[in-house]
Design a protein around this motif. Structure first.
Motif, mmCIF file in Angstrom:
data_model
loop_
_atom_site.group_PDB
_atom_site.id
_atom_site.type_symbol
_atom_site.label_atom_id
_atom_site.label_comp_id
_atom_site.label_asym_id
_atom_site.label_seq_id
_atom_site.Cartn_x
_atom_site.Cartn_y
_atom_site.Cartn_z
ATOM 1 N N VAL A 16 0.827 -1.202 0.000
ATOM 2 C CA VAL A 16 0.000 0.000 0.000
ATOM 3 C C VAL A 16 0.864 1.256 0.000
ATOM 4 O O VAL A 16 0.581 2.222 -0.716
ATOM 5 C CB VAL A 16 -0.960 -0.011 1.210
ATOM 6 N N ARG A 20 0.830 3.899 -3.082
ATOM 7 C CA ARG A 20 0.435 5.269 -2.727
ATOM 8 C C ARG A 20 1.494 6.258 -3.187
ATOM 9 O O ARG A 20 1.184 7.306 -3.763
ATOM 10 C CB ARG A 20 0.230 5.373 -1.217
ATOM 11 N N ALA A 25 -3.998 3.509 -7.760
ATOM 12 C CA ALA A 25 -5.162 3.095 -6.979
ATOM 13 C C ALA A 25 -5.470 1.616 -7.127
ATOM 14 O O ALA A 25 -5.994 0.993 -6.200
ATOM 15 C CB ALA A 25 -6.390 3.909 -7.390
ATOM 16 N N GLN A 77 -9.773 -1.748 -4.172
ATOM 17 C CA GLN A 77 -10.105 -0.463 -3.577
ATOM 18 C C GLN A 77 -9.641 -0.401 -2.125
ATOM 19 O O GLN A 77 -9.784 -1.351 -1.365
ATOM 20 C CB GLN A 77 -11.612 -0.242 -3.647
ATOM 21 N N GLY A 78 -9.070 0.755 -1.750
ATOM 22 C CA GLY A 78 -8.619 0.959 -0.381
ATOM 23 C C GLY A 78 -7.421 0.134 0.021
ATOM 24 O O GLY A 78 -7.175 -0.067 1.215
ATOM 25 N N GLY A 79 -6.657 -0.365 -0.949
ATOM 26 C CA GLY A 79 -5.487 -1.188 -0.637
ATOM 27 C C GLY A 79 -5.814 -2.627 -0.309
ATOM 28 O O GLY A 79 -4.953 -3.360 0.195
ATOM 29 N N ASP A 80 -7.038 -3.074 -0.598
ATOM 30 C CA ASP A 80 -7.422 -4.463 -0.364
ATOM 31 C C ASP A 80 -6.638 -5.370 -1.303
ATOM 32 O O ASP A 80 -6.444 -5.045 -2.488
ATOM 33 C CB ASP A 80 -8.923 -4.612 -0.606
ATOM 34 N N ARG A 123 -13.597 -4.080 -6.024
ATOM 35 C CA ARG A 123 -14.104 -3.686 -4.708
ATOM 36 C C ARG A 123 -14.636 -4.934 -4.016
ATOM 37 O O ARG A 123 -15.360 -5.724 -4.606
ATOM 38 C CB ARG A 123 -15.217 -2.655 -4.843
ATOM 39 N N THR A 140 -14.450 3.024 -12.857
ATOM 40 C CA THR A 140 -13.971 4.262 -12.243
ATOM 41 C C THR A 140 -13.655 5.287 -13.328
ATOM 42 O O THR A 140 -13.527 4.939 -14.508
ATOM 43 C CB THR A 140 -12.701 4.017 -11.406
#
Length: 284
Positions: A16, A20, A25, A77-80, A123, A140
């Motif tokens: 992550v 980042r 993403a 999504q969100g670093g999953d 996601r 997206t």
């Protein structure tokens, strides 16, 4: 693209942090020859009795000297993260499974490669059919001006993996991904029995799909899939328009072998960023 992972962090936090810093993403990432102080993973296990058809084993942990030989992961999504791979313990014995990156630690800094995704992302969402929370492709807004066309795909249970991929792919597409099968059937050699086995796609040769697979016993097998391999829980795929230099498949990794050969799955083209222009997600 090429990213540097820092030692001293759990693998998920290291990934992550790297994406980042690069402004990424979503991605498909390939991990090759990564040394670990601790490597944790699970393999398929019997159903838990709550209606689900399969589950995960207790966590298995390899200590200092462990090495990720080859692994692939979807960054959602969100670093999953969802990752399957092949690894060896300090004695060189081959293992495979579903990586637990939150309790896996690098022993030294390392470089990884992969594809940046633009236009779609995985996601994690509850899935009533399987009883798990699974990756699902979500469109997206595009941020990049160019890139190779590609599709982000999730295939549902009881679909036949090889014919489904053949139907989705065009002549110049390549496939990256992972998933689970109701037992793994190879074109030659003994099958791995179900009710659930995990796979990592290692490469392809025309219409043949080369995978590594593990079942409940922990036995690891590699080979070309036969034409009948039904999906158990999910298959999460990235279909990429192939670059002319990427028309060969990944070499096999031999049992108890400590080294791998530089391989030929579609990762990065040259030394620059290899961004993908993701087409609208496929829901099958």
């Amino acid at each position: 693209m090429r990213l540097r992972l820092r030692a001293g962090l759990p693998r998920d936090r290291a990934i992550v942090a790297a994406v980042r810093d690069a402004g990424i993403a979503a991605a498909w990432l390939t991990l090759d020859d990564l040394r670990c102080d601790r490597l944790s993973f699970v393999i398929p296990a019997p159903p838990p009795g709550d209606g689900r058809v399969a589950f995960y084993s207790d966590t298995r942990t390899l200590g200092p000297g462990a090495r990720i030989i080859s692994a692939g992961l979807h960054l959602g999504q969100g670093g999953d993260i969802h990752a399957h791979g092949l690894w060896a313990d300090a004695e060189g014995v081959l293992h495979m499974g579903h990586l637990r990156p939150e309790v896996t630690h690098l022993s030294r800094d390392a470089w990884i490669t992969g594809w940046q995704l633009d236009g779609a992302i995985f996601r994690r969402l509850p899935d009533a059919e399987t009883g798990f929370s699974l990756f699902r492709p979500i469109p997206t807004r595009r941020r990049l001006p160019s890139g190779l066309p590609a599709r982000l795909v999730r295939l549902r249970p009881n679909l036949d993996l090889v014919p489904m991929i053949a139907a989705l792919m065009q002549a110049r597409k390549r496939v990256q991904g992972l998933g689970s099968l109701i037992g793994t059937q190879f074109a030659t050699g003994a099958p791995l029995p179900g009710p659930a086995t995990e796979i990592l796609i290692m490469g392809q040769d025309r219409t043949s799909l080369h995978v590594a697979s593990v079942g409940r016993s922990g036995t690891v097998r590699q080979g070309v899939l036969s034409r009948q391999n039904m999906i158990c829980i999910t298959a999460e795929l990235l279909l990429i328009d192939a670059h002319p230099s990427l028309n060969h498949h990944t070499p096999w990794i031999r049992k108890r072998e400590a080294r791998t050969t530089q391989g030929g799955t579609a990762m990065c083209v040259g030394n620059g960023m290899s961004s993908l222009r993701i087409l609208p997600p496929e829901f099958c």
